[in-house]
Design a protein around this motif. Structure first.
Motif: not given
Length: 866
Positions: A236-239, A312-316, A539-542, A545-557
């Motif tokens: 919700e916050d980062c993606v 599971r990103i930006g964390k030890p 680590a700060d969730g930023r 990108t223009p809005d500071g959020k990561a993107r899930l990218v739809p991919v198909e086999q």
């Protein structure tokens, strides 16, 4: 004697080295203070000292095959490029560069092409290994950032190795993974169609169908969603999640459908899912098996989707980790050495083009991406690119469909090659050859896989008339009229400008920002300690990108290619443990040449049996692009229907083993990276009339045999040969003058010849039509033996008093053979790799042989109880 701290010449691990220099000789040891390796070195790094001689070096400029002055060479290159641009436009010229360049070299090349020539036509051989990771990072994060460090291995509870034979290709990283397992019980999963050495210590190996990685990762992501393992707050916050993403994921992503798509047992797949679910501290390390695919970018994004959706990103101990193949692939990515990027992690957005134009005061700024590697050489062949400058790489061997590349270079009106080696497959097409500094003469910086920037320092003075790559390019730029823009006096000048560009109008938009070095002094640059840019990315969730959020990218086999009637097998390609790229450097080392003395095709025994192929037979591997000959190695680690060949052998070393001729020039539509891992192929057993070997202090360049492959041994060469017709023709061509001792075995069609000079063996040729040939080891030792063996011993190929046969070399670092290890295990009751190390030292240096030692221990135990 001087001790110099520098960085290894090989892979992207970026190991620090302490080099003790005496004249032109150097003793190499790991730098215990370097954070990348803490003093450890793999076999290639350990034996760098064997590769720094001037043998084979390009020592002066050449034009038209004749020695010329630097002034004439620079003038010719500048004039031809200037005239070509004037007549045909800036896109009629191109640079093809390399991860062997230092960052400062890369920066000058990129600036010259994109800012002053005005074309995007500069690409790098990193396109062949990591460009799908670059494209995937940009799609997901907005910037090409590897969000992990080696320290994350120390804190991970689960490490998933995908398409990476880490034990062989990145041994120092692999030993760090093994240390994590020993100290905290870290679980290891290997996802690879082959059962490689990396699988020996794994908790789980998934030998999936080649090219089915998207199905696997999508299936795991669907499982995480169904089991409530998604990080809803992070999403919700980062993606940013595209509409319909989860609905599309559900199609064919259940356990049974995924297992069928990947050709895996459902129970093994479920075991992987459960390991992932139970261990939030997960590192997914991926390499060429993911990137070198015609859908490599989608495969990368399938991994990134999984980490983003589960937080599971930006964390030890939790991150996706793309590990690079070359020593400065990352540095090239930072400066914009890829045709698809502009500079300093900027793309070709109009505002970025204007930013870089202002910074460089560029007269004709490139406004669009240039030609990616495969398309670049197609355009050369079609006559659209009329002048090309190739730097520190060998595309006539390394690119897919290498025959097409050779046709392109042969017809190109003007080819310039900058290299430290005089005679490469590519240099043979050059109209101008420019002698570049070798590894031990370079001065600048490199960036490793974890974003760590280290100094490369010169160990020796420049050899002959060789010059640094950055100097060569600045001289050409100045000769083309851009004197003040390329007025660099030393690498530090270039590094400062590179640092200023990284921070120029950045304002936090990009994580790559080394502006704190924009005014670094020359002494501070010389003394620079390794440092990492970017902190702990995301680590700060930023994100960038223009809005500071990561993107899930739809991919198909994608629908996987079915076996073809004419080409029913699937060819996979890759590296050997102790060799590097096209062996222009590692091929100089006798020790590194012992582990794999020939280019082998690895075949499952059942597939070999169906084709009448036995171990050590010669086999022709054919694909739609070409064919080449390899020695057969039967391996249970191969999936049925699939074969593997190494990438290293070239025309300089062998009439066969030319893997570069085999892959098709199909590329990923996003990254432009070729698919080296899944080529339709067929096998055919060859039956030459005779076979044998030559051992000699010196061998001719051309060896008249249908099959001939040579490697370095102590004091000389070993050449494996096979052919038809009269072998005496071969003997006349390859044996030197001297006292000849020979015998002919009429019954077996054998020929044995030894040549002596001043009572010392200088060459021995052994040929047979139906019998066996002797072991090579004792004869090789006679090339440098203090005493002289008898004629009977030399023709027999063995000493009168039998000696212990140590078998094939397993541990290159300490020269320990397979039979020596097996005997020690059996007679001394050794039950662990550590015990073997204490007894024989094997496996106690770089550790890349430890999986093989572990396997030998198990096989010896089984044999004892059989």
């Amino acid at each position: 004697m001087r001790e110099i701290r520098t960085t290894c010449a090989y892979c992207g691990v970026g190991c620090g080295i302490r080099a003790e220099v005496t004249g032109r000789e150097v003793a190499i040891k790991g730098d215990a203070e370097h954070p990348a390796n803490a003093g450890k070195l793999c076999s290639k790094g350990t034996h760098l000292g064997e590769t720094v001689s001037l043998e084979g070096r390009l020592l002066y400029p050449e034009a038209g095959g004749k020695r010329v002055s630097w002034d004439k060479a620079i003038d010719r290159v500048a004039k031809r490029f200037t005239d070509t641009i004037a007549r045909h436009g800036p896109d009629s010229v191109a640079f093809y560069v390399s991860g062997q360049l230092l960052t400062e070299d890369y920066y000058v090349a990129n600036k010259l092409m994109k800012g002053f020539i005005g074309s995007g036509n500069i690409d790098t051989n990193s396109r062949l290994c990591m460009s799908s990771a670059v494209a995937g990072h940009i799609r997901a994060f907005g910037e090409d950032v590897v969000p992990a460090t080696y320290a994350d291995f120390d804190e991970a509870d689960l490490i998933v190795l995908v398409g990476s034979n880490t034990a062989w290709c990145h041994p120092i990283v692999y030993q760090r993974i093994m240390a994590a397992r020993a100290s905290r019980g870290t679980k290891i999963v290997v996802i690879d169609p082959r059962r490689t050495e990396t699988c020996e210590d794994a908790d789980l190996h998934l030998p999936l169908r080649p090219g089915s990685d998207v199905a696997l990762m999508n299936g795991l992501l669907a499982h995480c969603r169904d089991k409530g393992l998604l990080d809803a707050g992070y999403l919700e916050d980062c993606v940013n999640t595209p509409d319909g993403f989860w609905d599309a994921l559900g199609e064919g992503s259940d356990l049974w459908s995924t297992a069928a798509a990947c050709d895996l047992p459902p129970a093994d797949l479920l075991a992987f899912y459960e390991l992932f679910a139970a261990n939030p501290r997960t590192i997914t390390l991926f390499s060429q098996g993911i990137n070198q695919s015609v859908r490599g970018t989608d495969q990368v994004n399938a991994i990134l989707n999984l980490h983003l959706a589960t937080g599971r990103i930006g964390k030890p101990g939790a991150a996706p980790f793309s590990i690079t193949g070359q020593p400065n692939a990352m540095g090239g990515r930072e400066v914009g050495g890829l045709a698809s990027t502009l500079a300093a992690h900027m793309d070709f957005a109009p505002e970025n083009v204007e930013t870089v134009r202002r910074f460089w005061a560029a007269p004709r700024m490139a406004s669009k991406p240039g030609l990616k590697a495969v398309d670049l050489f197609r355009q050369v062949r079609e006559g659209r690119v009329k002048a090309i400058w190739i730097m520190a790489t060998n595309p006539a061997v390394s690119l897919p469909d290498a025959g097409l590349v050779r046709e392109a270079l042969a017809t190109c009106p003007f080819v310039v090659v900058s290299d430290c080696i005089a005679d490469t497959d590519t240099a043979r097409f050059a109209h101008v050859k420019l002698p570049a500094a070798g590894w031990g003469e370079k001065d600048g910086t490199v960036t490793n896989s974890e974003r760590l920037i280290s100094r490369q320092r010169a160990l020796f003075p420049l050899a002959g008339e060789a010059k640094p790559d950055w100097w060569i390019m600045t001289q050409v730029a100045q000769a083309m009229g851009w004197t003040e823009h390329f007025a660099y006096d030393c690498p530090a000048d270039i590094y400062r400008e590179h640092a200023r560009l990284s921070t120029y109008q950045n304002g936090g938009k990009r994580l790559f920002d080394i502006g704190y070095h924009a005014a670094i002094s020359n002494p501070a640059y010389d003394a620079m300690e390794p440092f990492r840019w970017g902190g702990v990315p995301f680590a700060d969730g930023r994100f960038s990108t223009p809005d500071g959020k990561a993107r899930l990218v739809p991919v198909e086999q994608m629908v996987l290619e079915k076996p073809l009637a004419k080409f029913p097998m699937t060819l996979n390609t890759g590296r050997y443990r102790d060799q590097w790229h096209t062996m222009t450097r590692t091929g100089l080392s006798p020790k590194l040449s012992q582990h794999r003395r020939e280019p082998l095709v690895e075949i499952h025994p059942a597939d070999a049996d169906e084709r009448g192929i036995a171990a050590d037979d010669l086999v022709q591997v054919s694909t739609p692009a070409g064919d080449s000959v390899f020695r057969a190695l039967l391996s249970e680690g191969q999936r049925r229907g699939e074969v593997f060949t190494p990438i290293h052998w070239t025309d300089r070393q062998s009439t066969g083993g030319r893997t570069g001729l085999l892959p098709r020039s199909l590329v990923d539509p996003v990254s432009g990276q070729p698919g080296f891992k899944s080529t339709p192929a067929r096998l055919e057993k060859l039956a030459p009339e005779w076979r044998g070997f030559l051992i000699a202090r010196d061998v001719p360049d051309a060896i008249p045999a249908a099959y001939a492959t040579k490697i370095r041994v102590a004091a000389g060469w070993l050449v494996e040969v096979a052919g038809d017709g009269d072998p005496s023709v071969l003997a006349k061509a390859v044996l030197p003058k001297g006292e000849r001792i020979e015998t002919v075995d009429q019954a077996r069609g054998g020929l044995r010849v030894a040549v002596l000079q001043d009572g010392q063996l200088v060459a021995a040729l052994f040929i047979t039509r139906s019998g066996r040939t002797p072991s090579r080891e004792w004869l090789i030792a006679q090339l440098s033996a203090a005493g002289m063996a008898s004629a009977i011993e030399l023709l027999a190929g063995r000493p009168a008093t039998p000696q212990a046969d140590r078998g094939p070399i397993v541990c290159v670092c300490f020269d320990v053979g397979m039979k020596t290890i097996i005997e020690a295990v059996a007679t001394q009751g050794l039950v662990s790799v550590e015990a073997v190390g204490q007894a024989l030292s094997a496996g106690t240096n770089c550790g890349s042989c430890r999986p093989a030692i572990q396997r030998l221990i198990g096989e010896t135990k089984e044999a004892a109880h059989a």
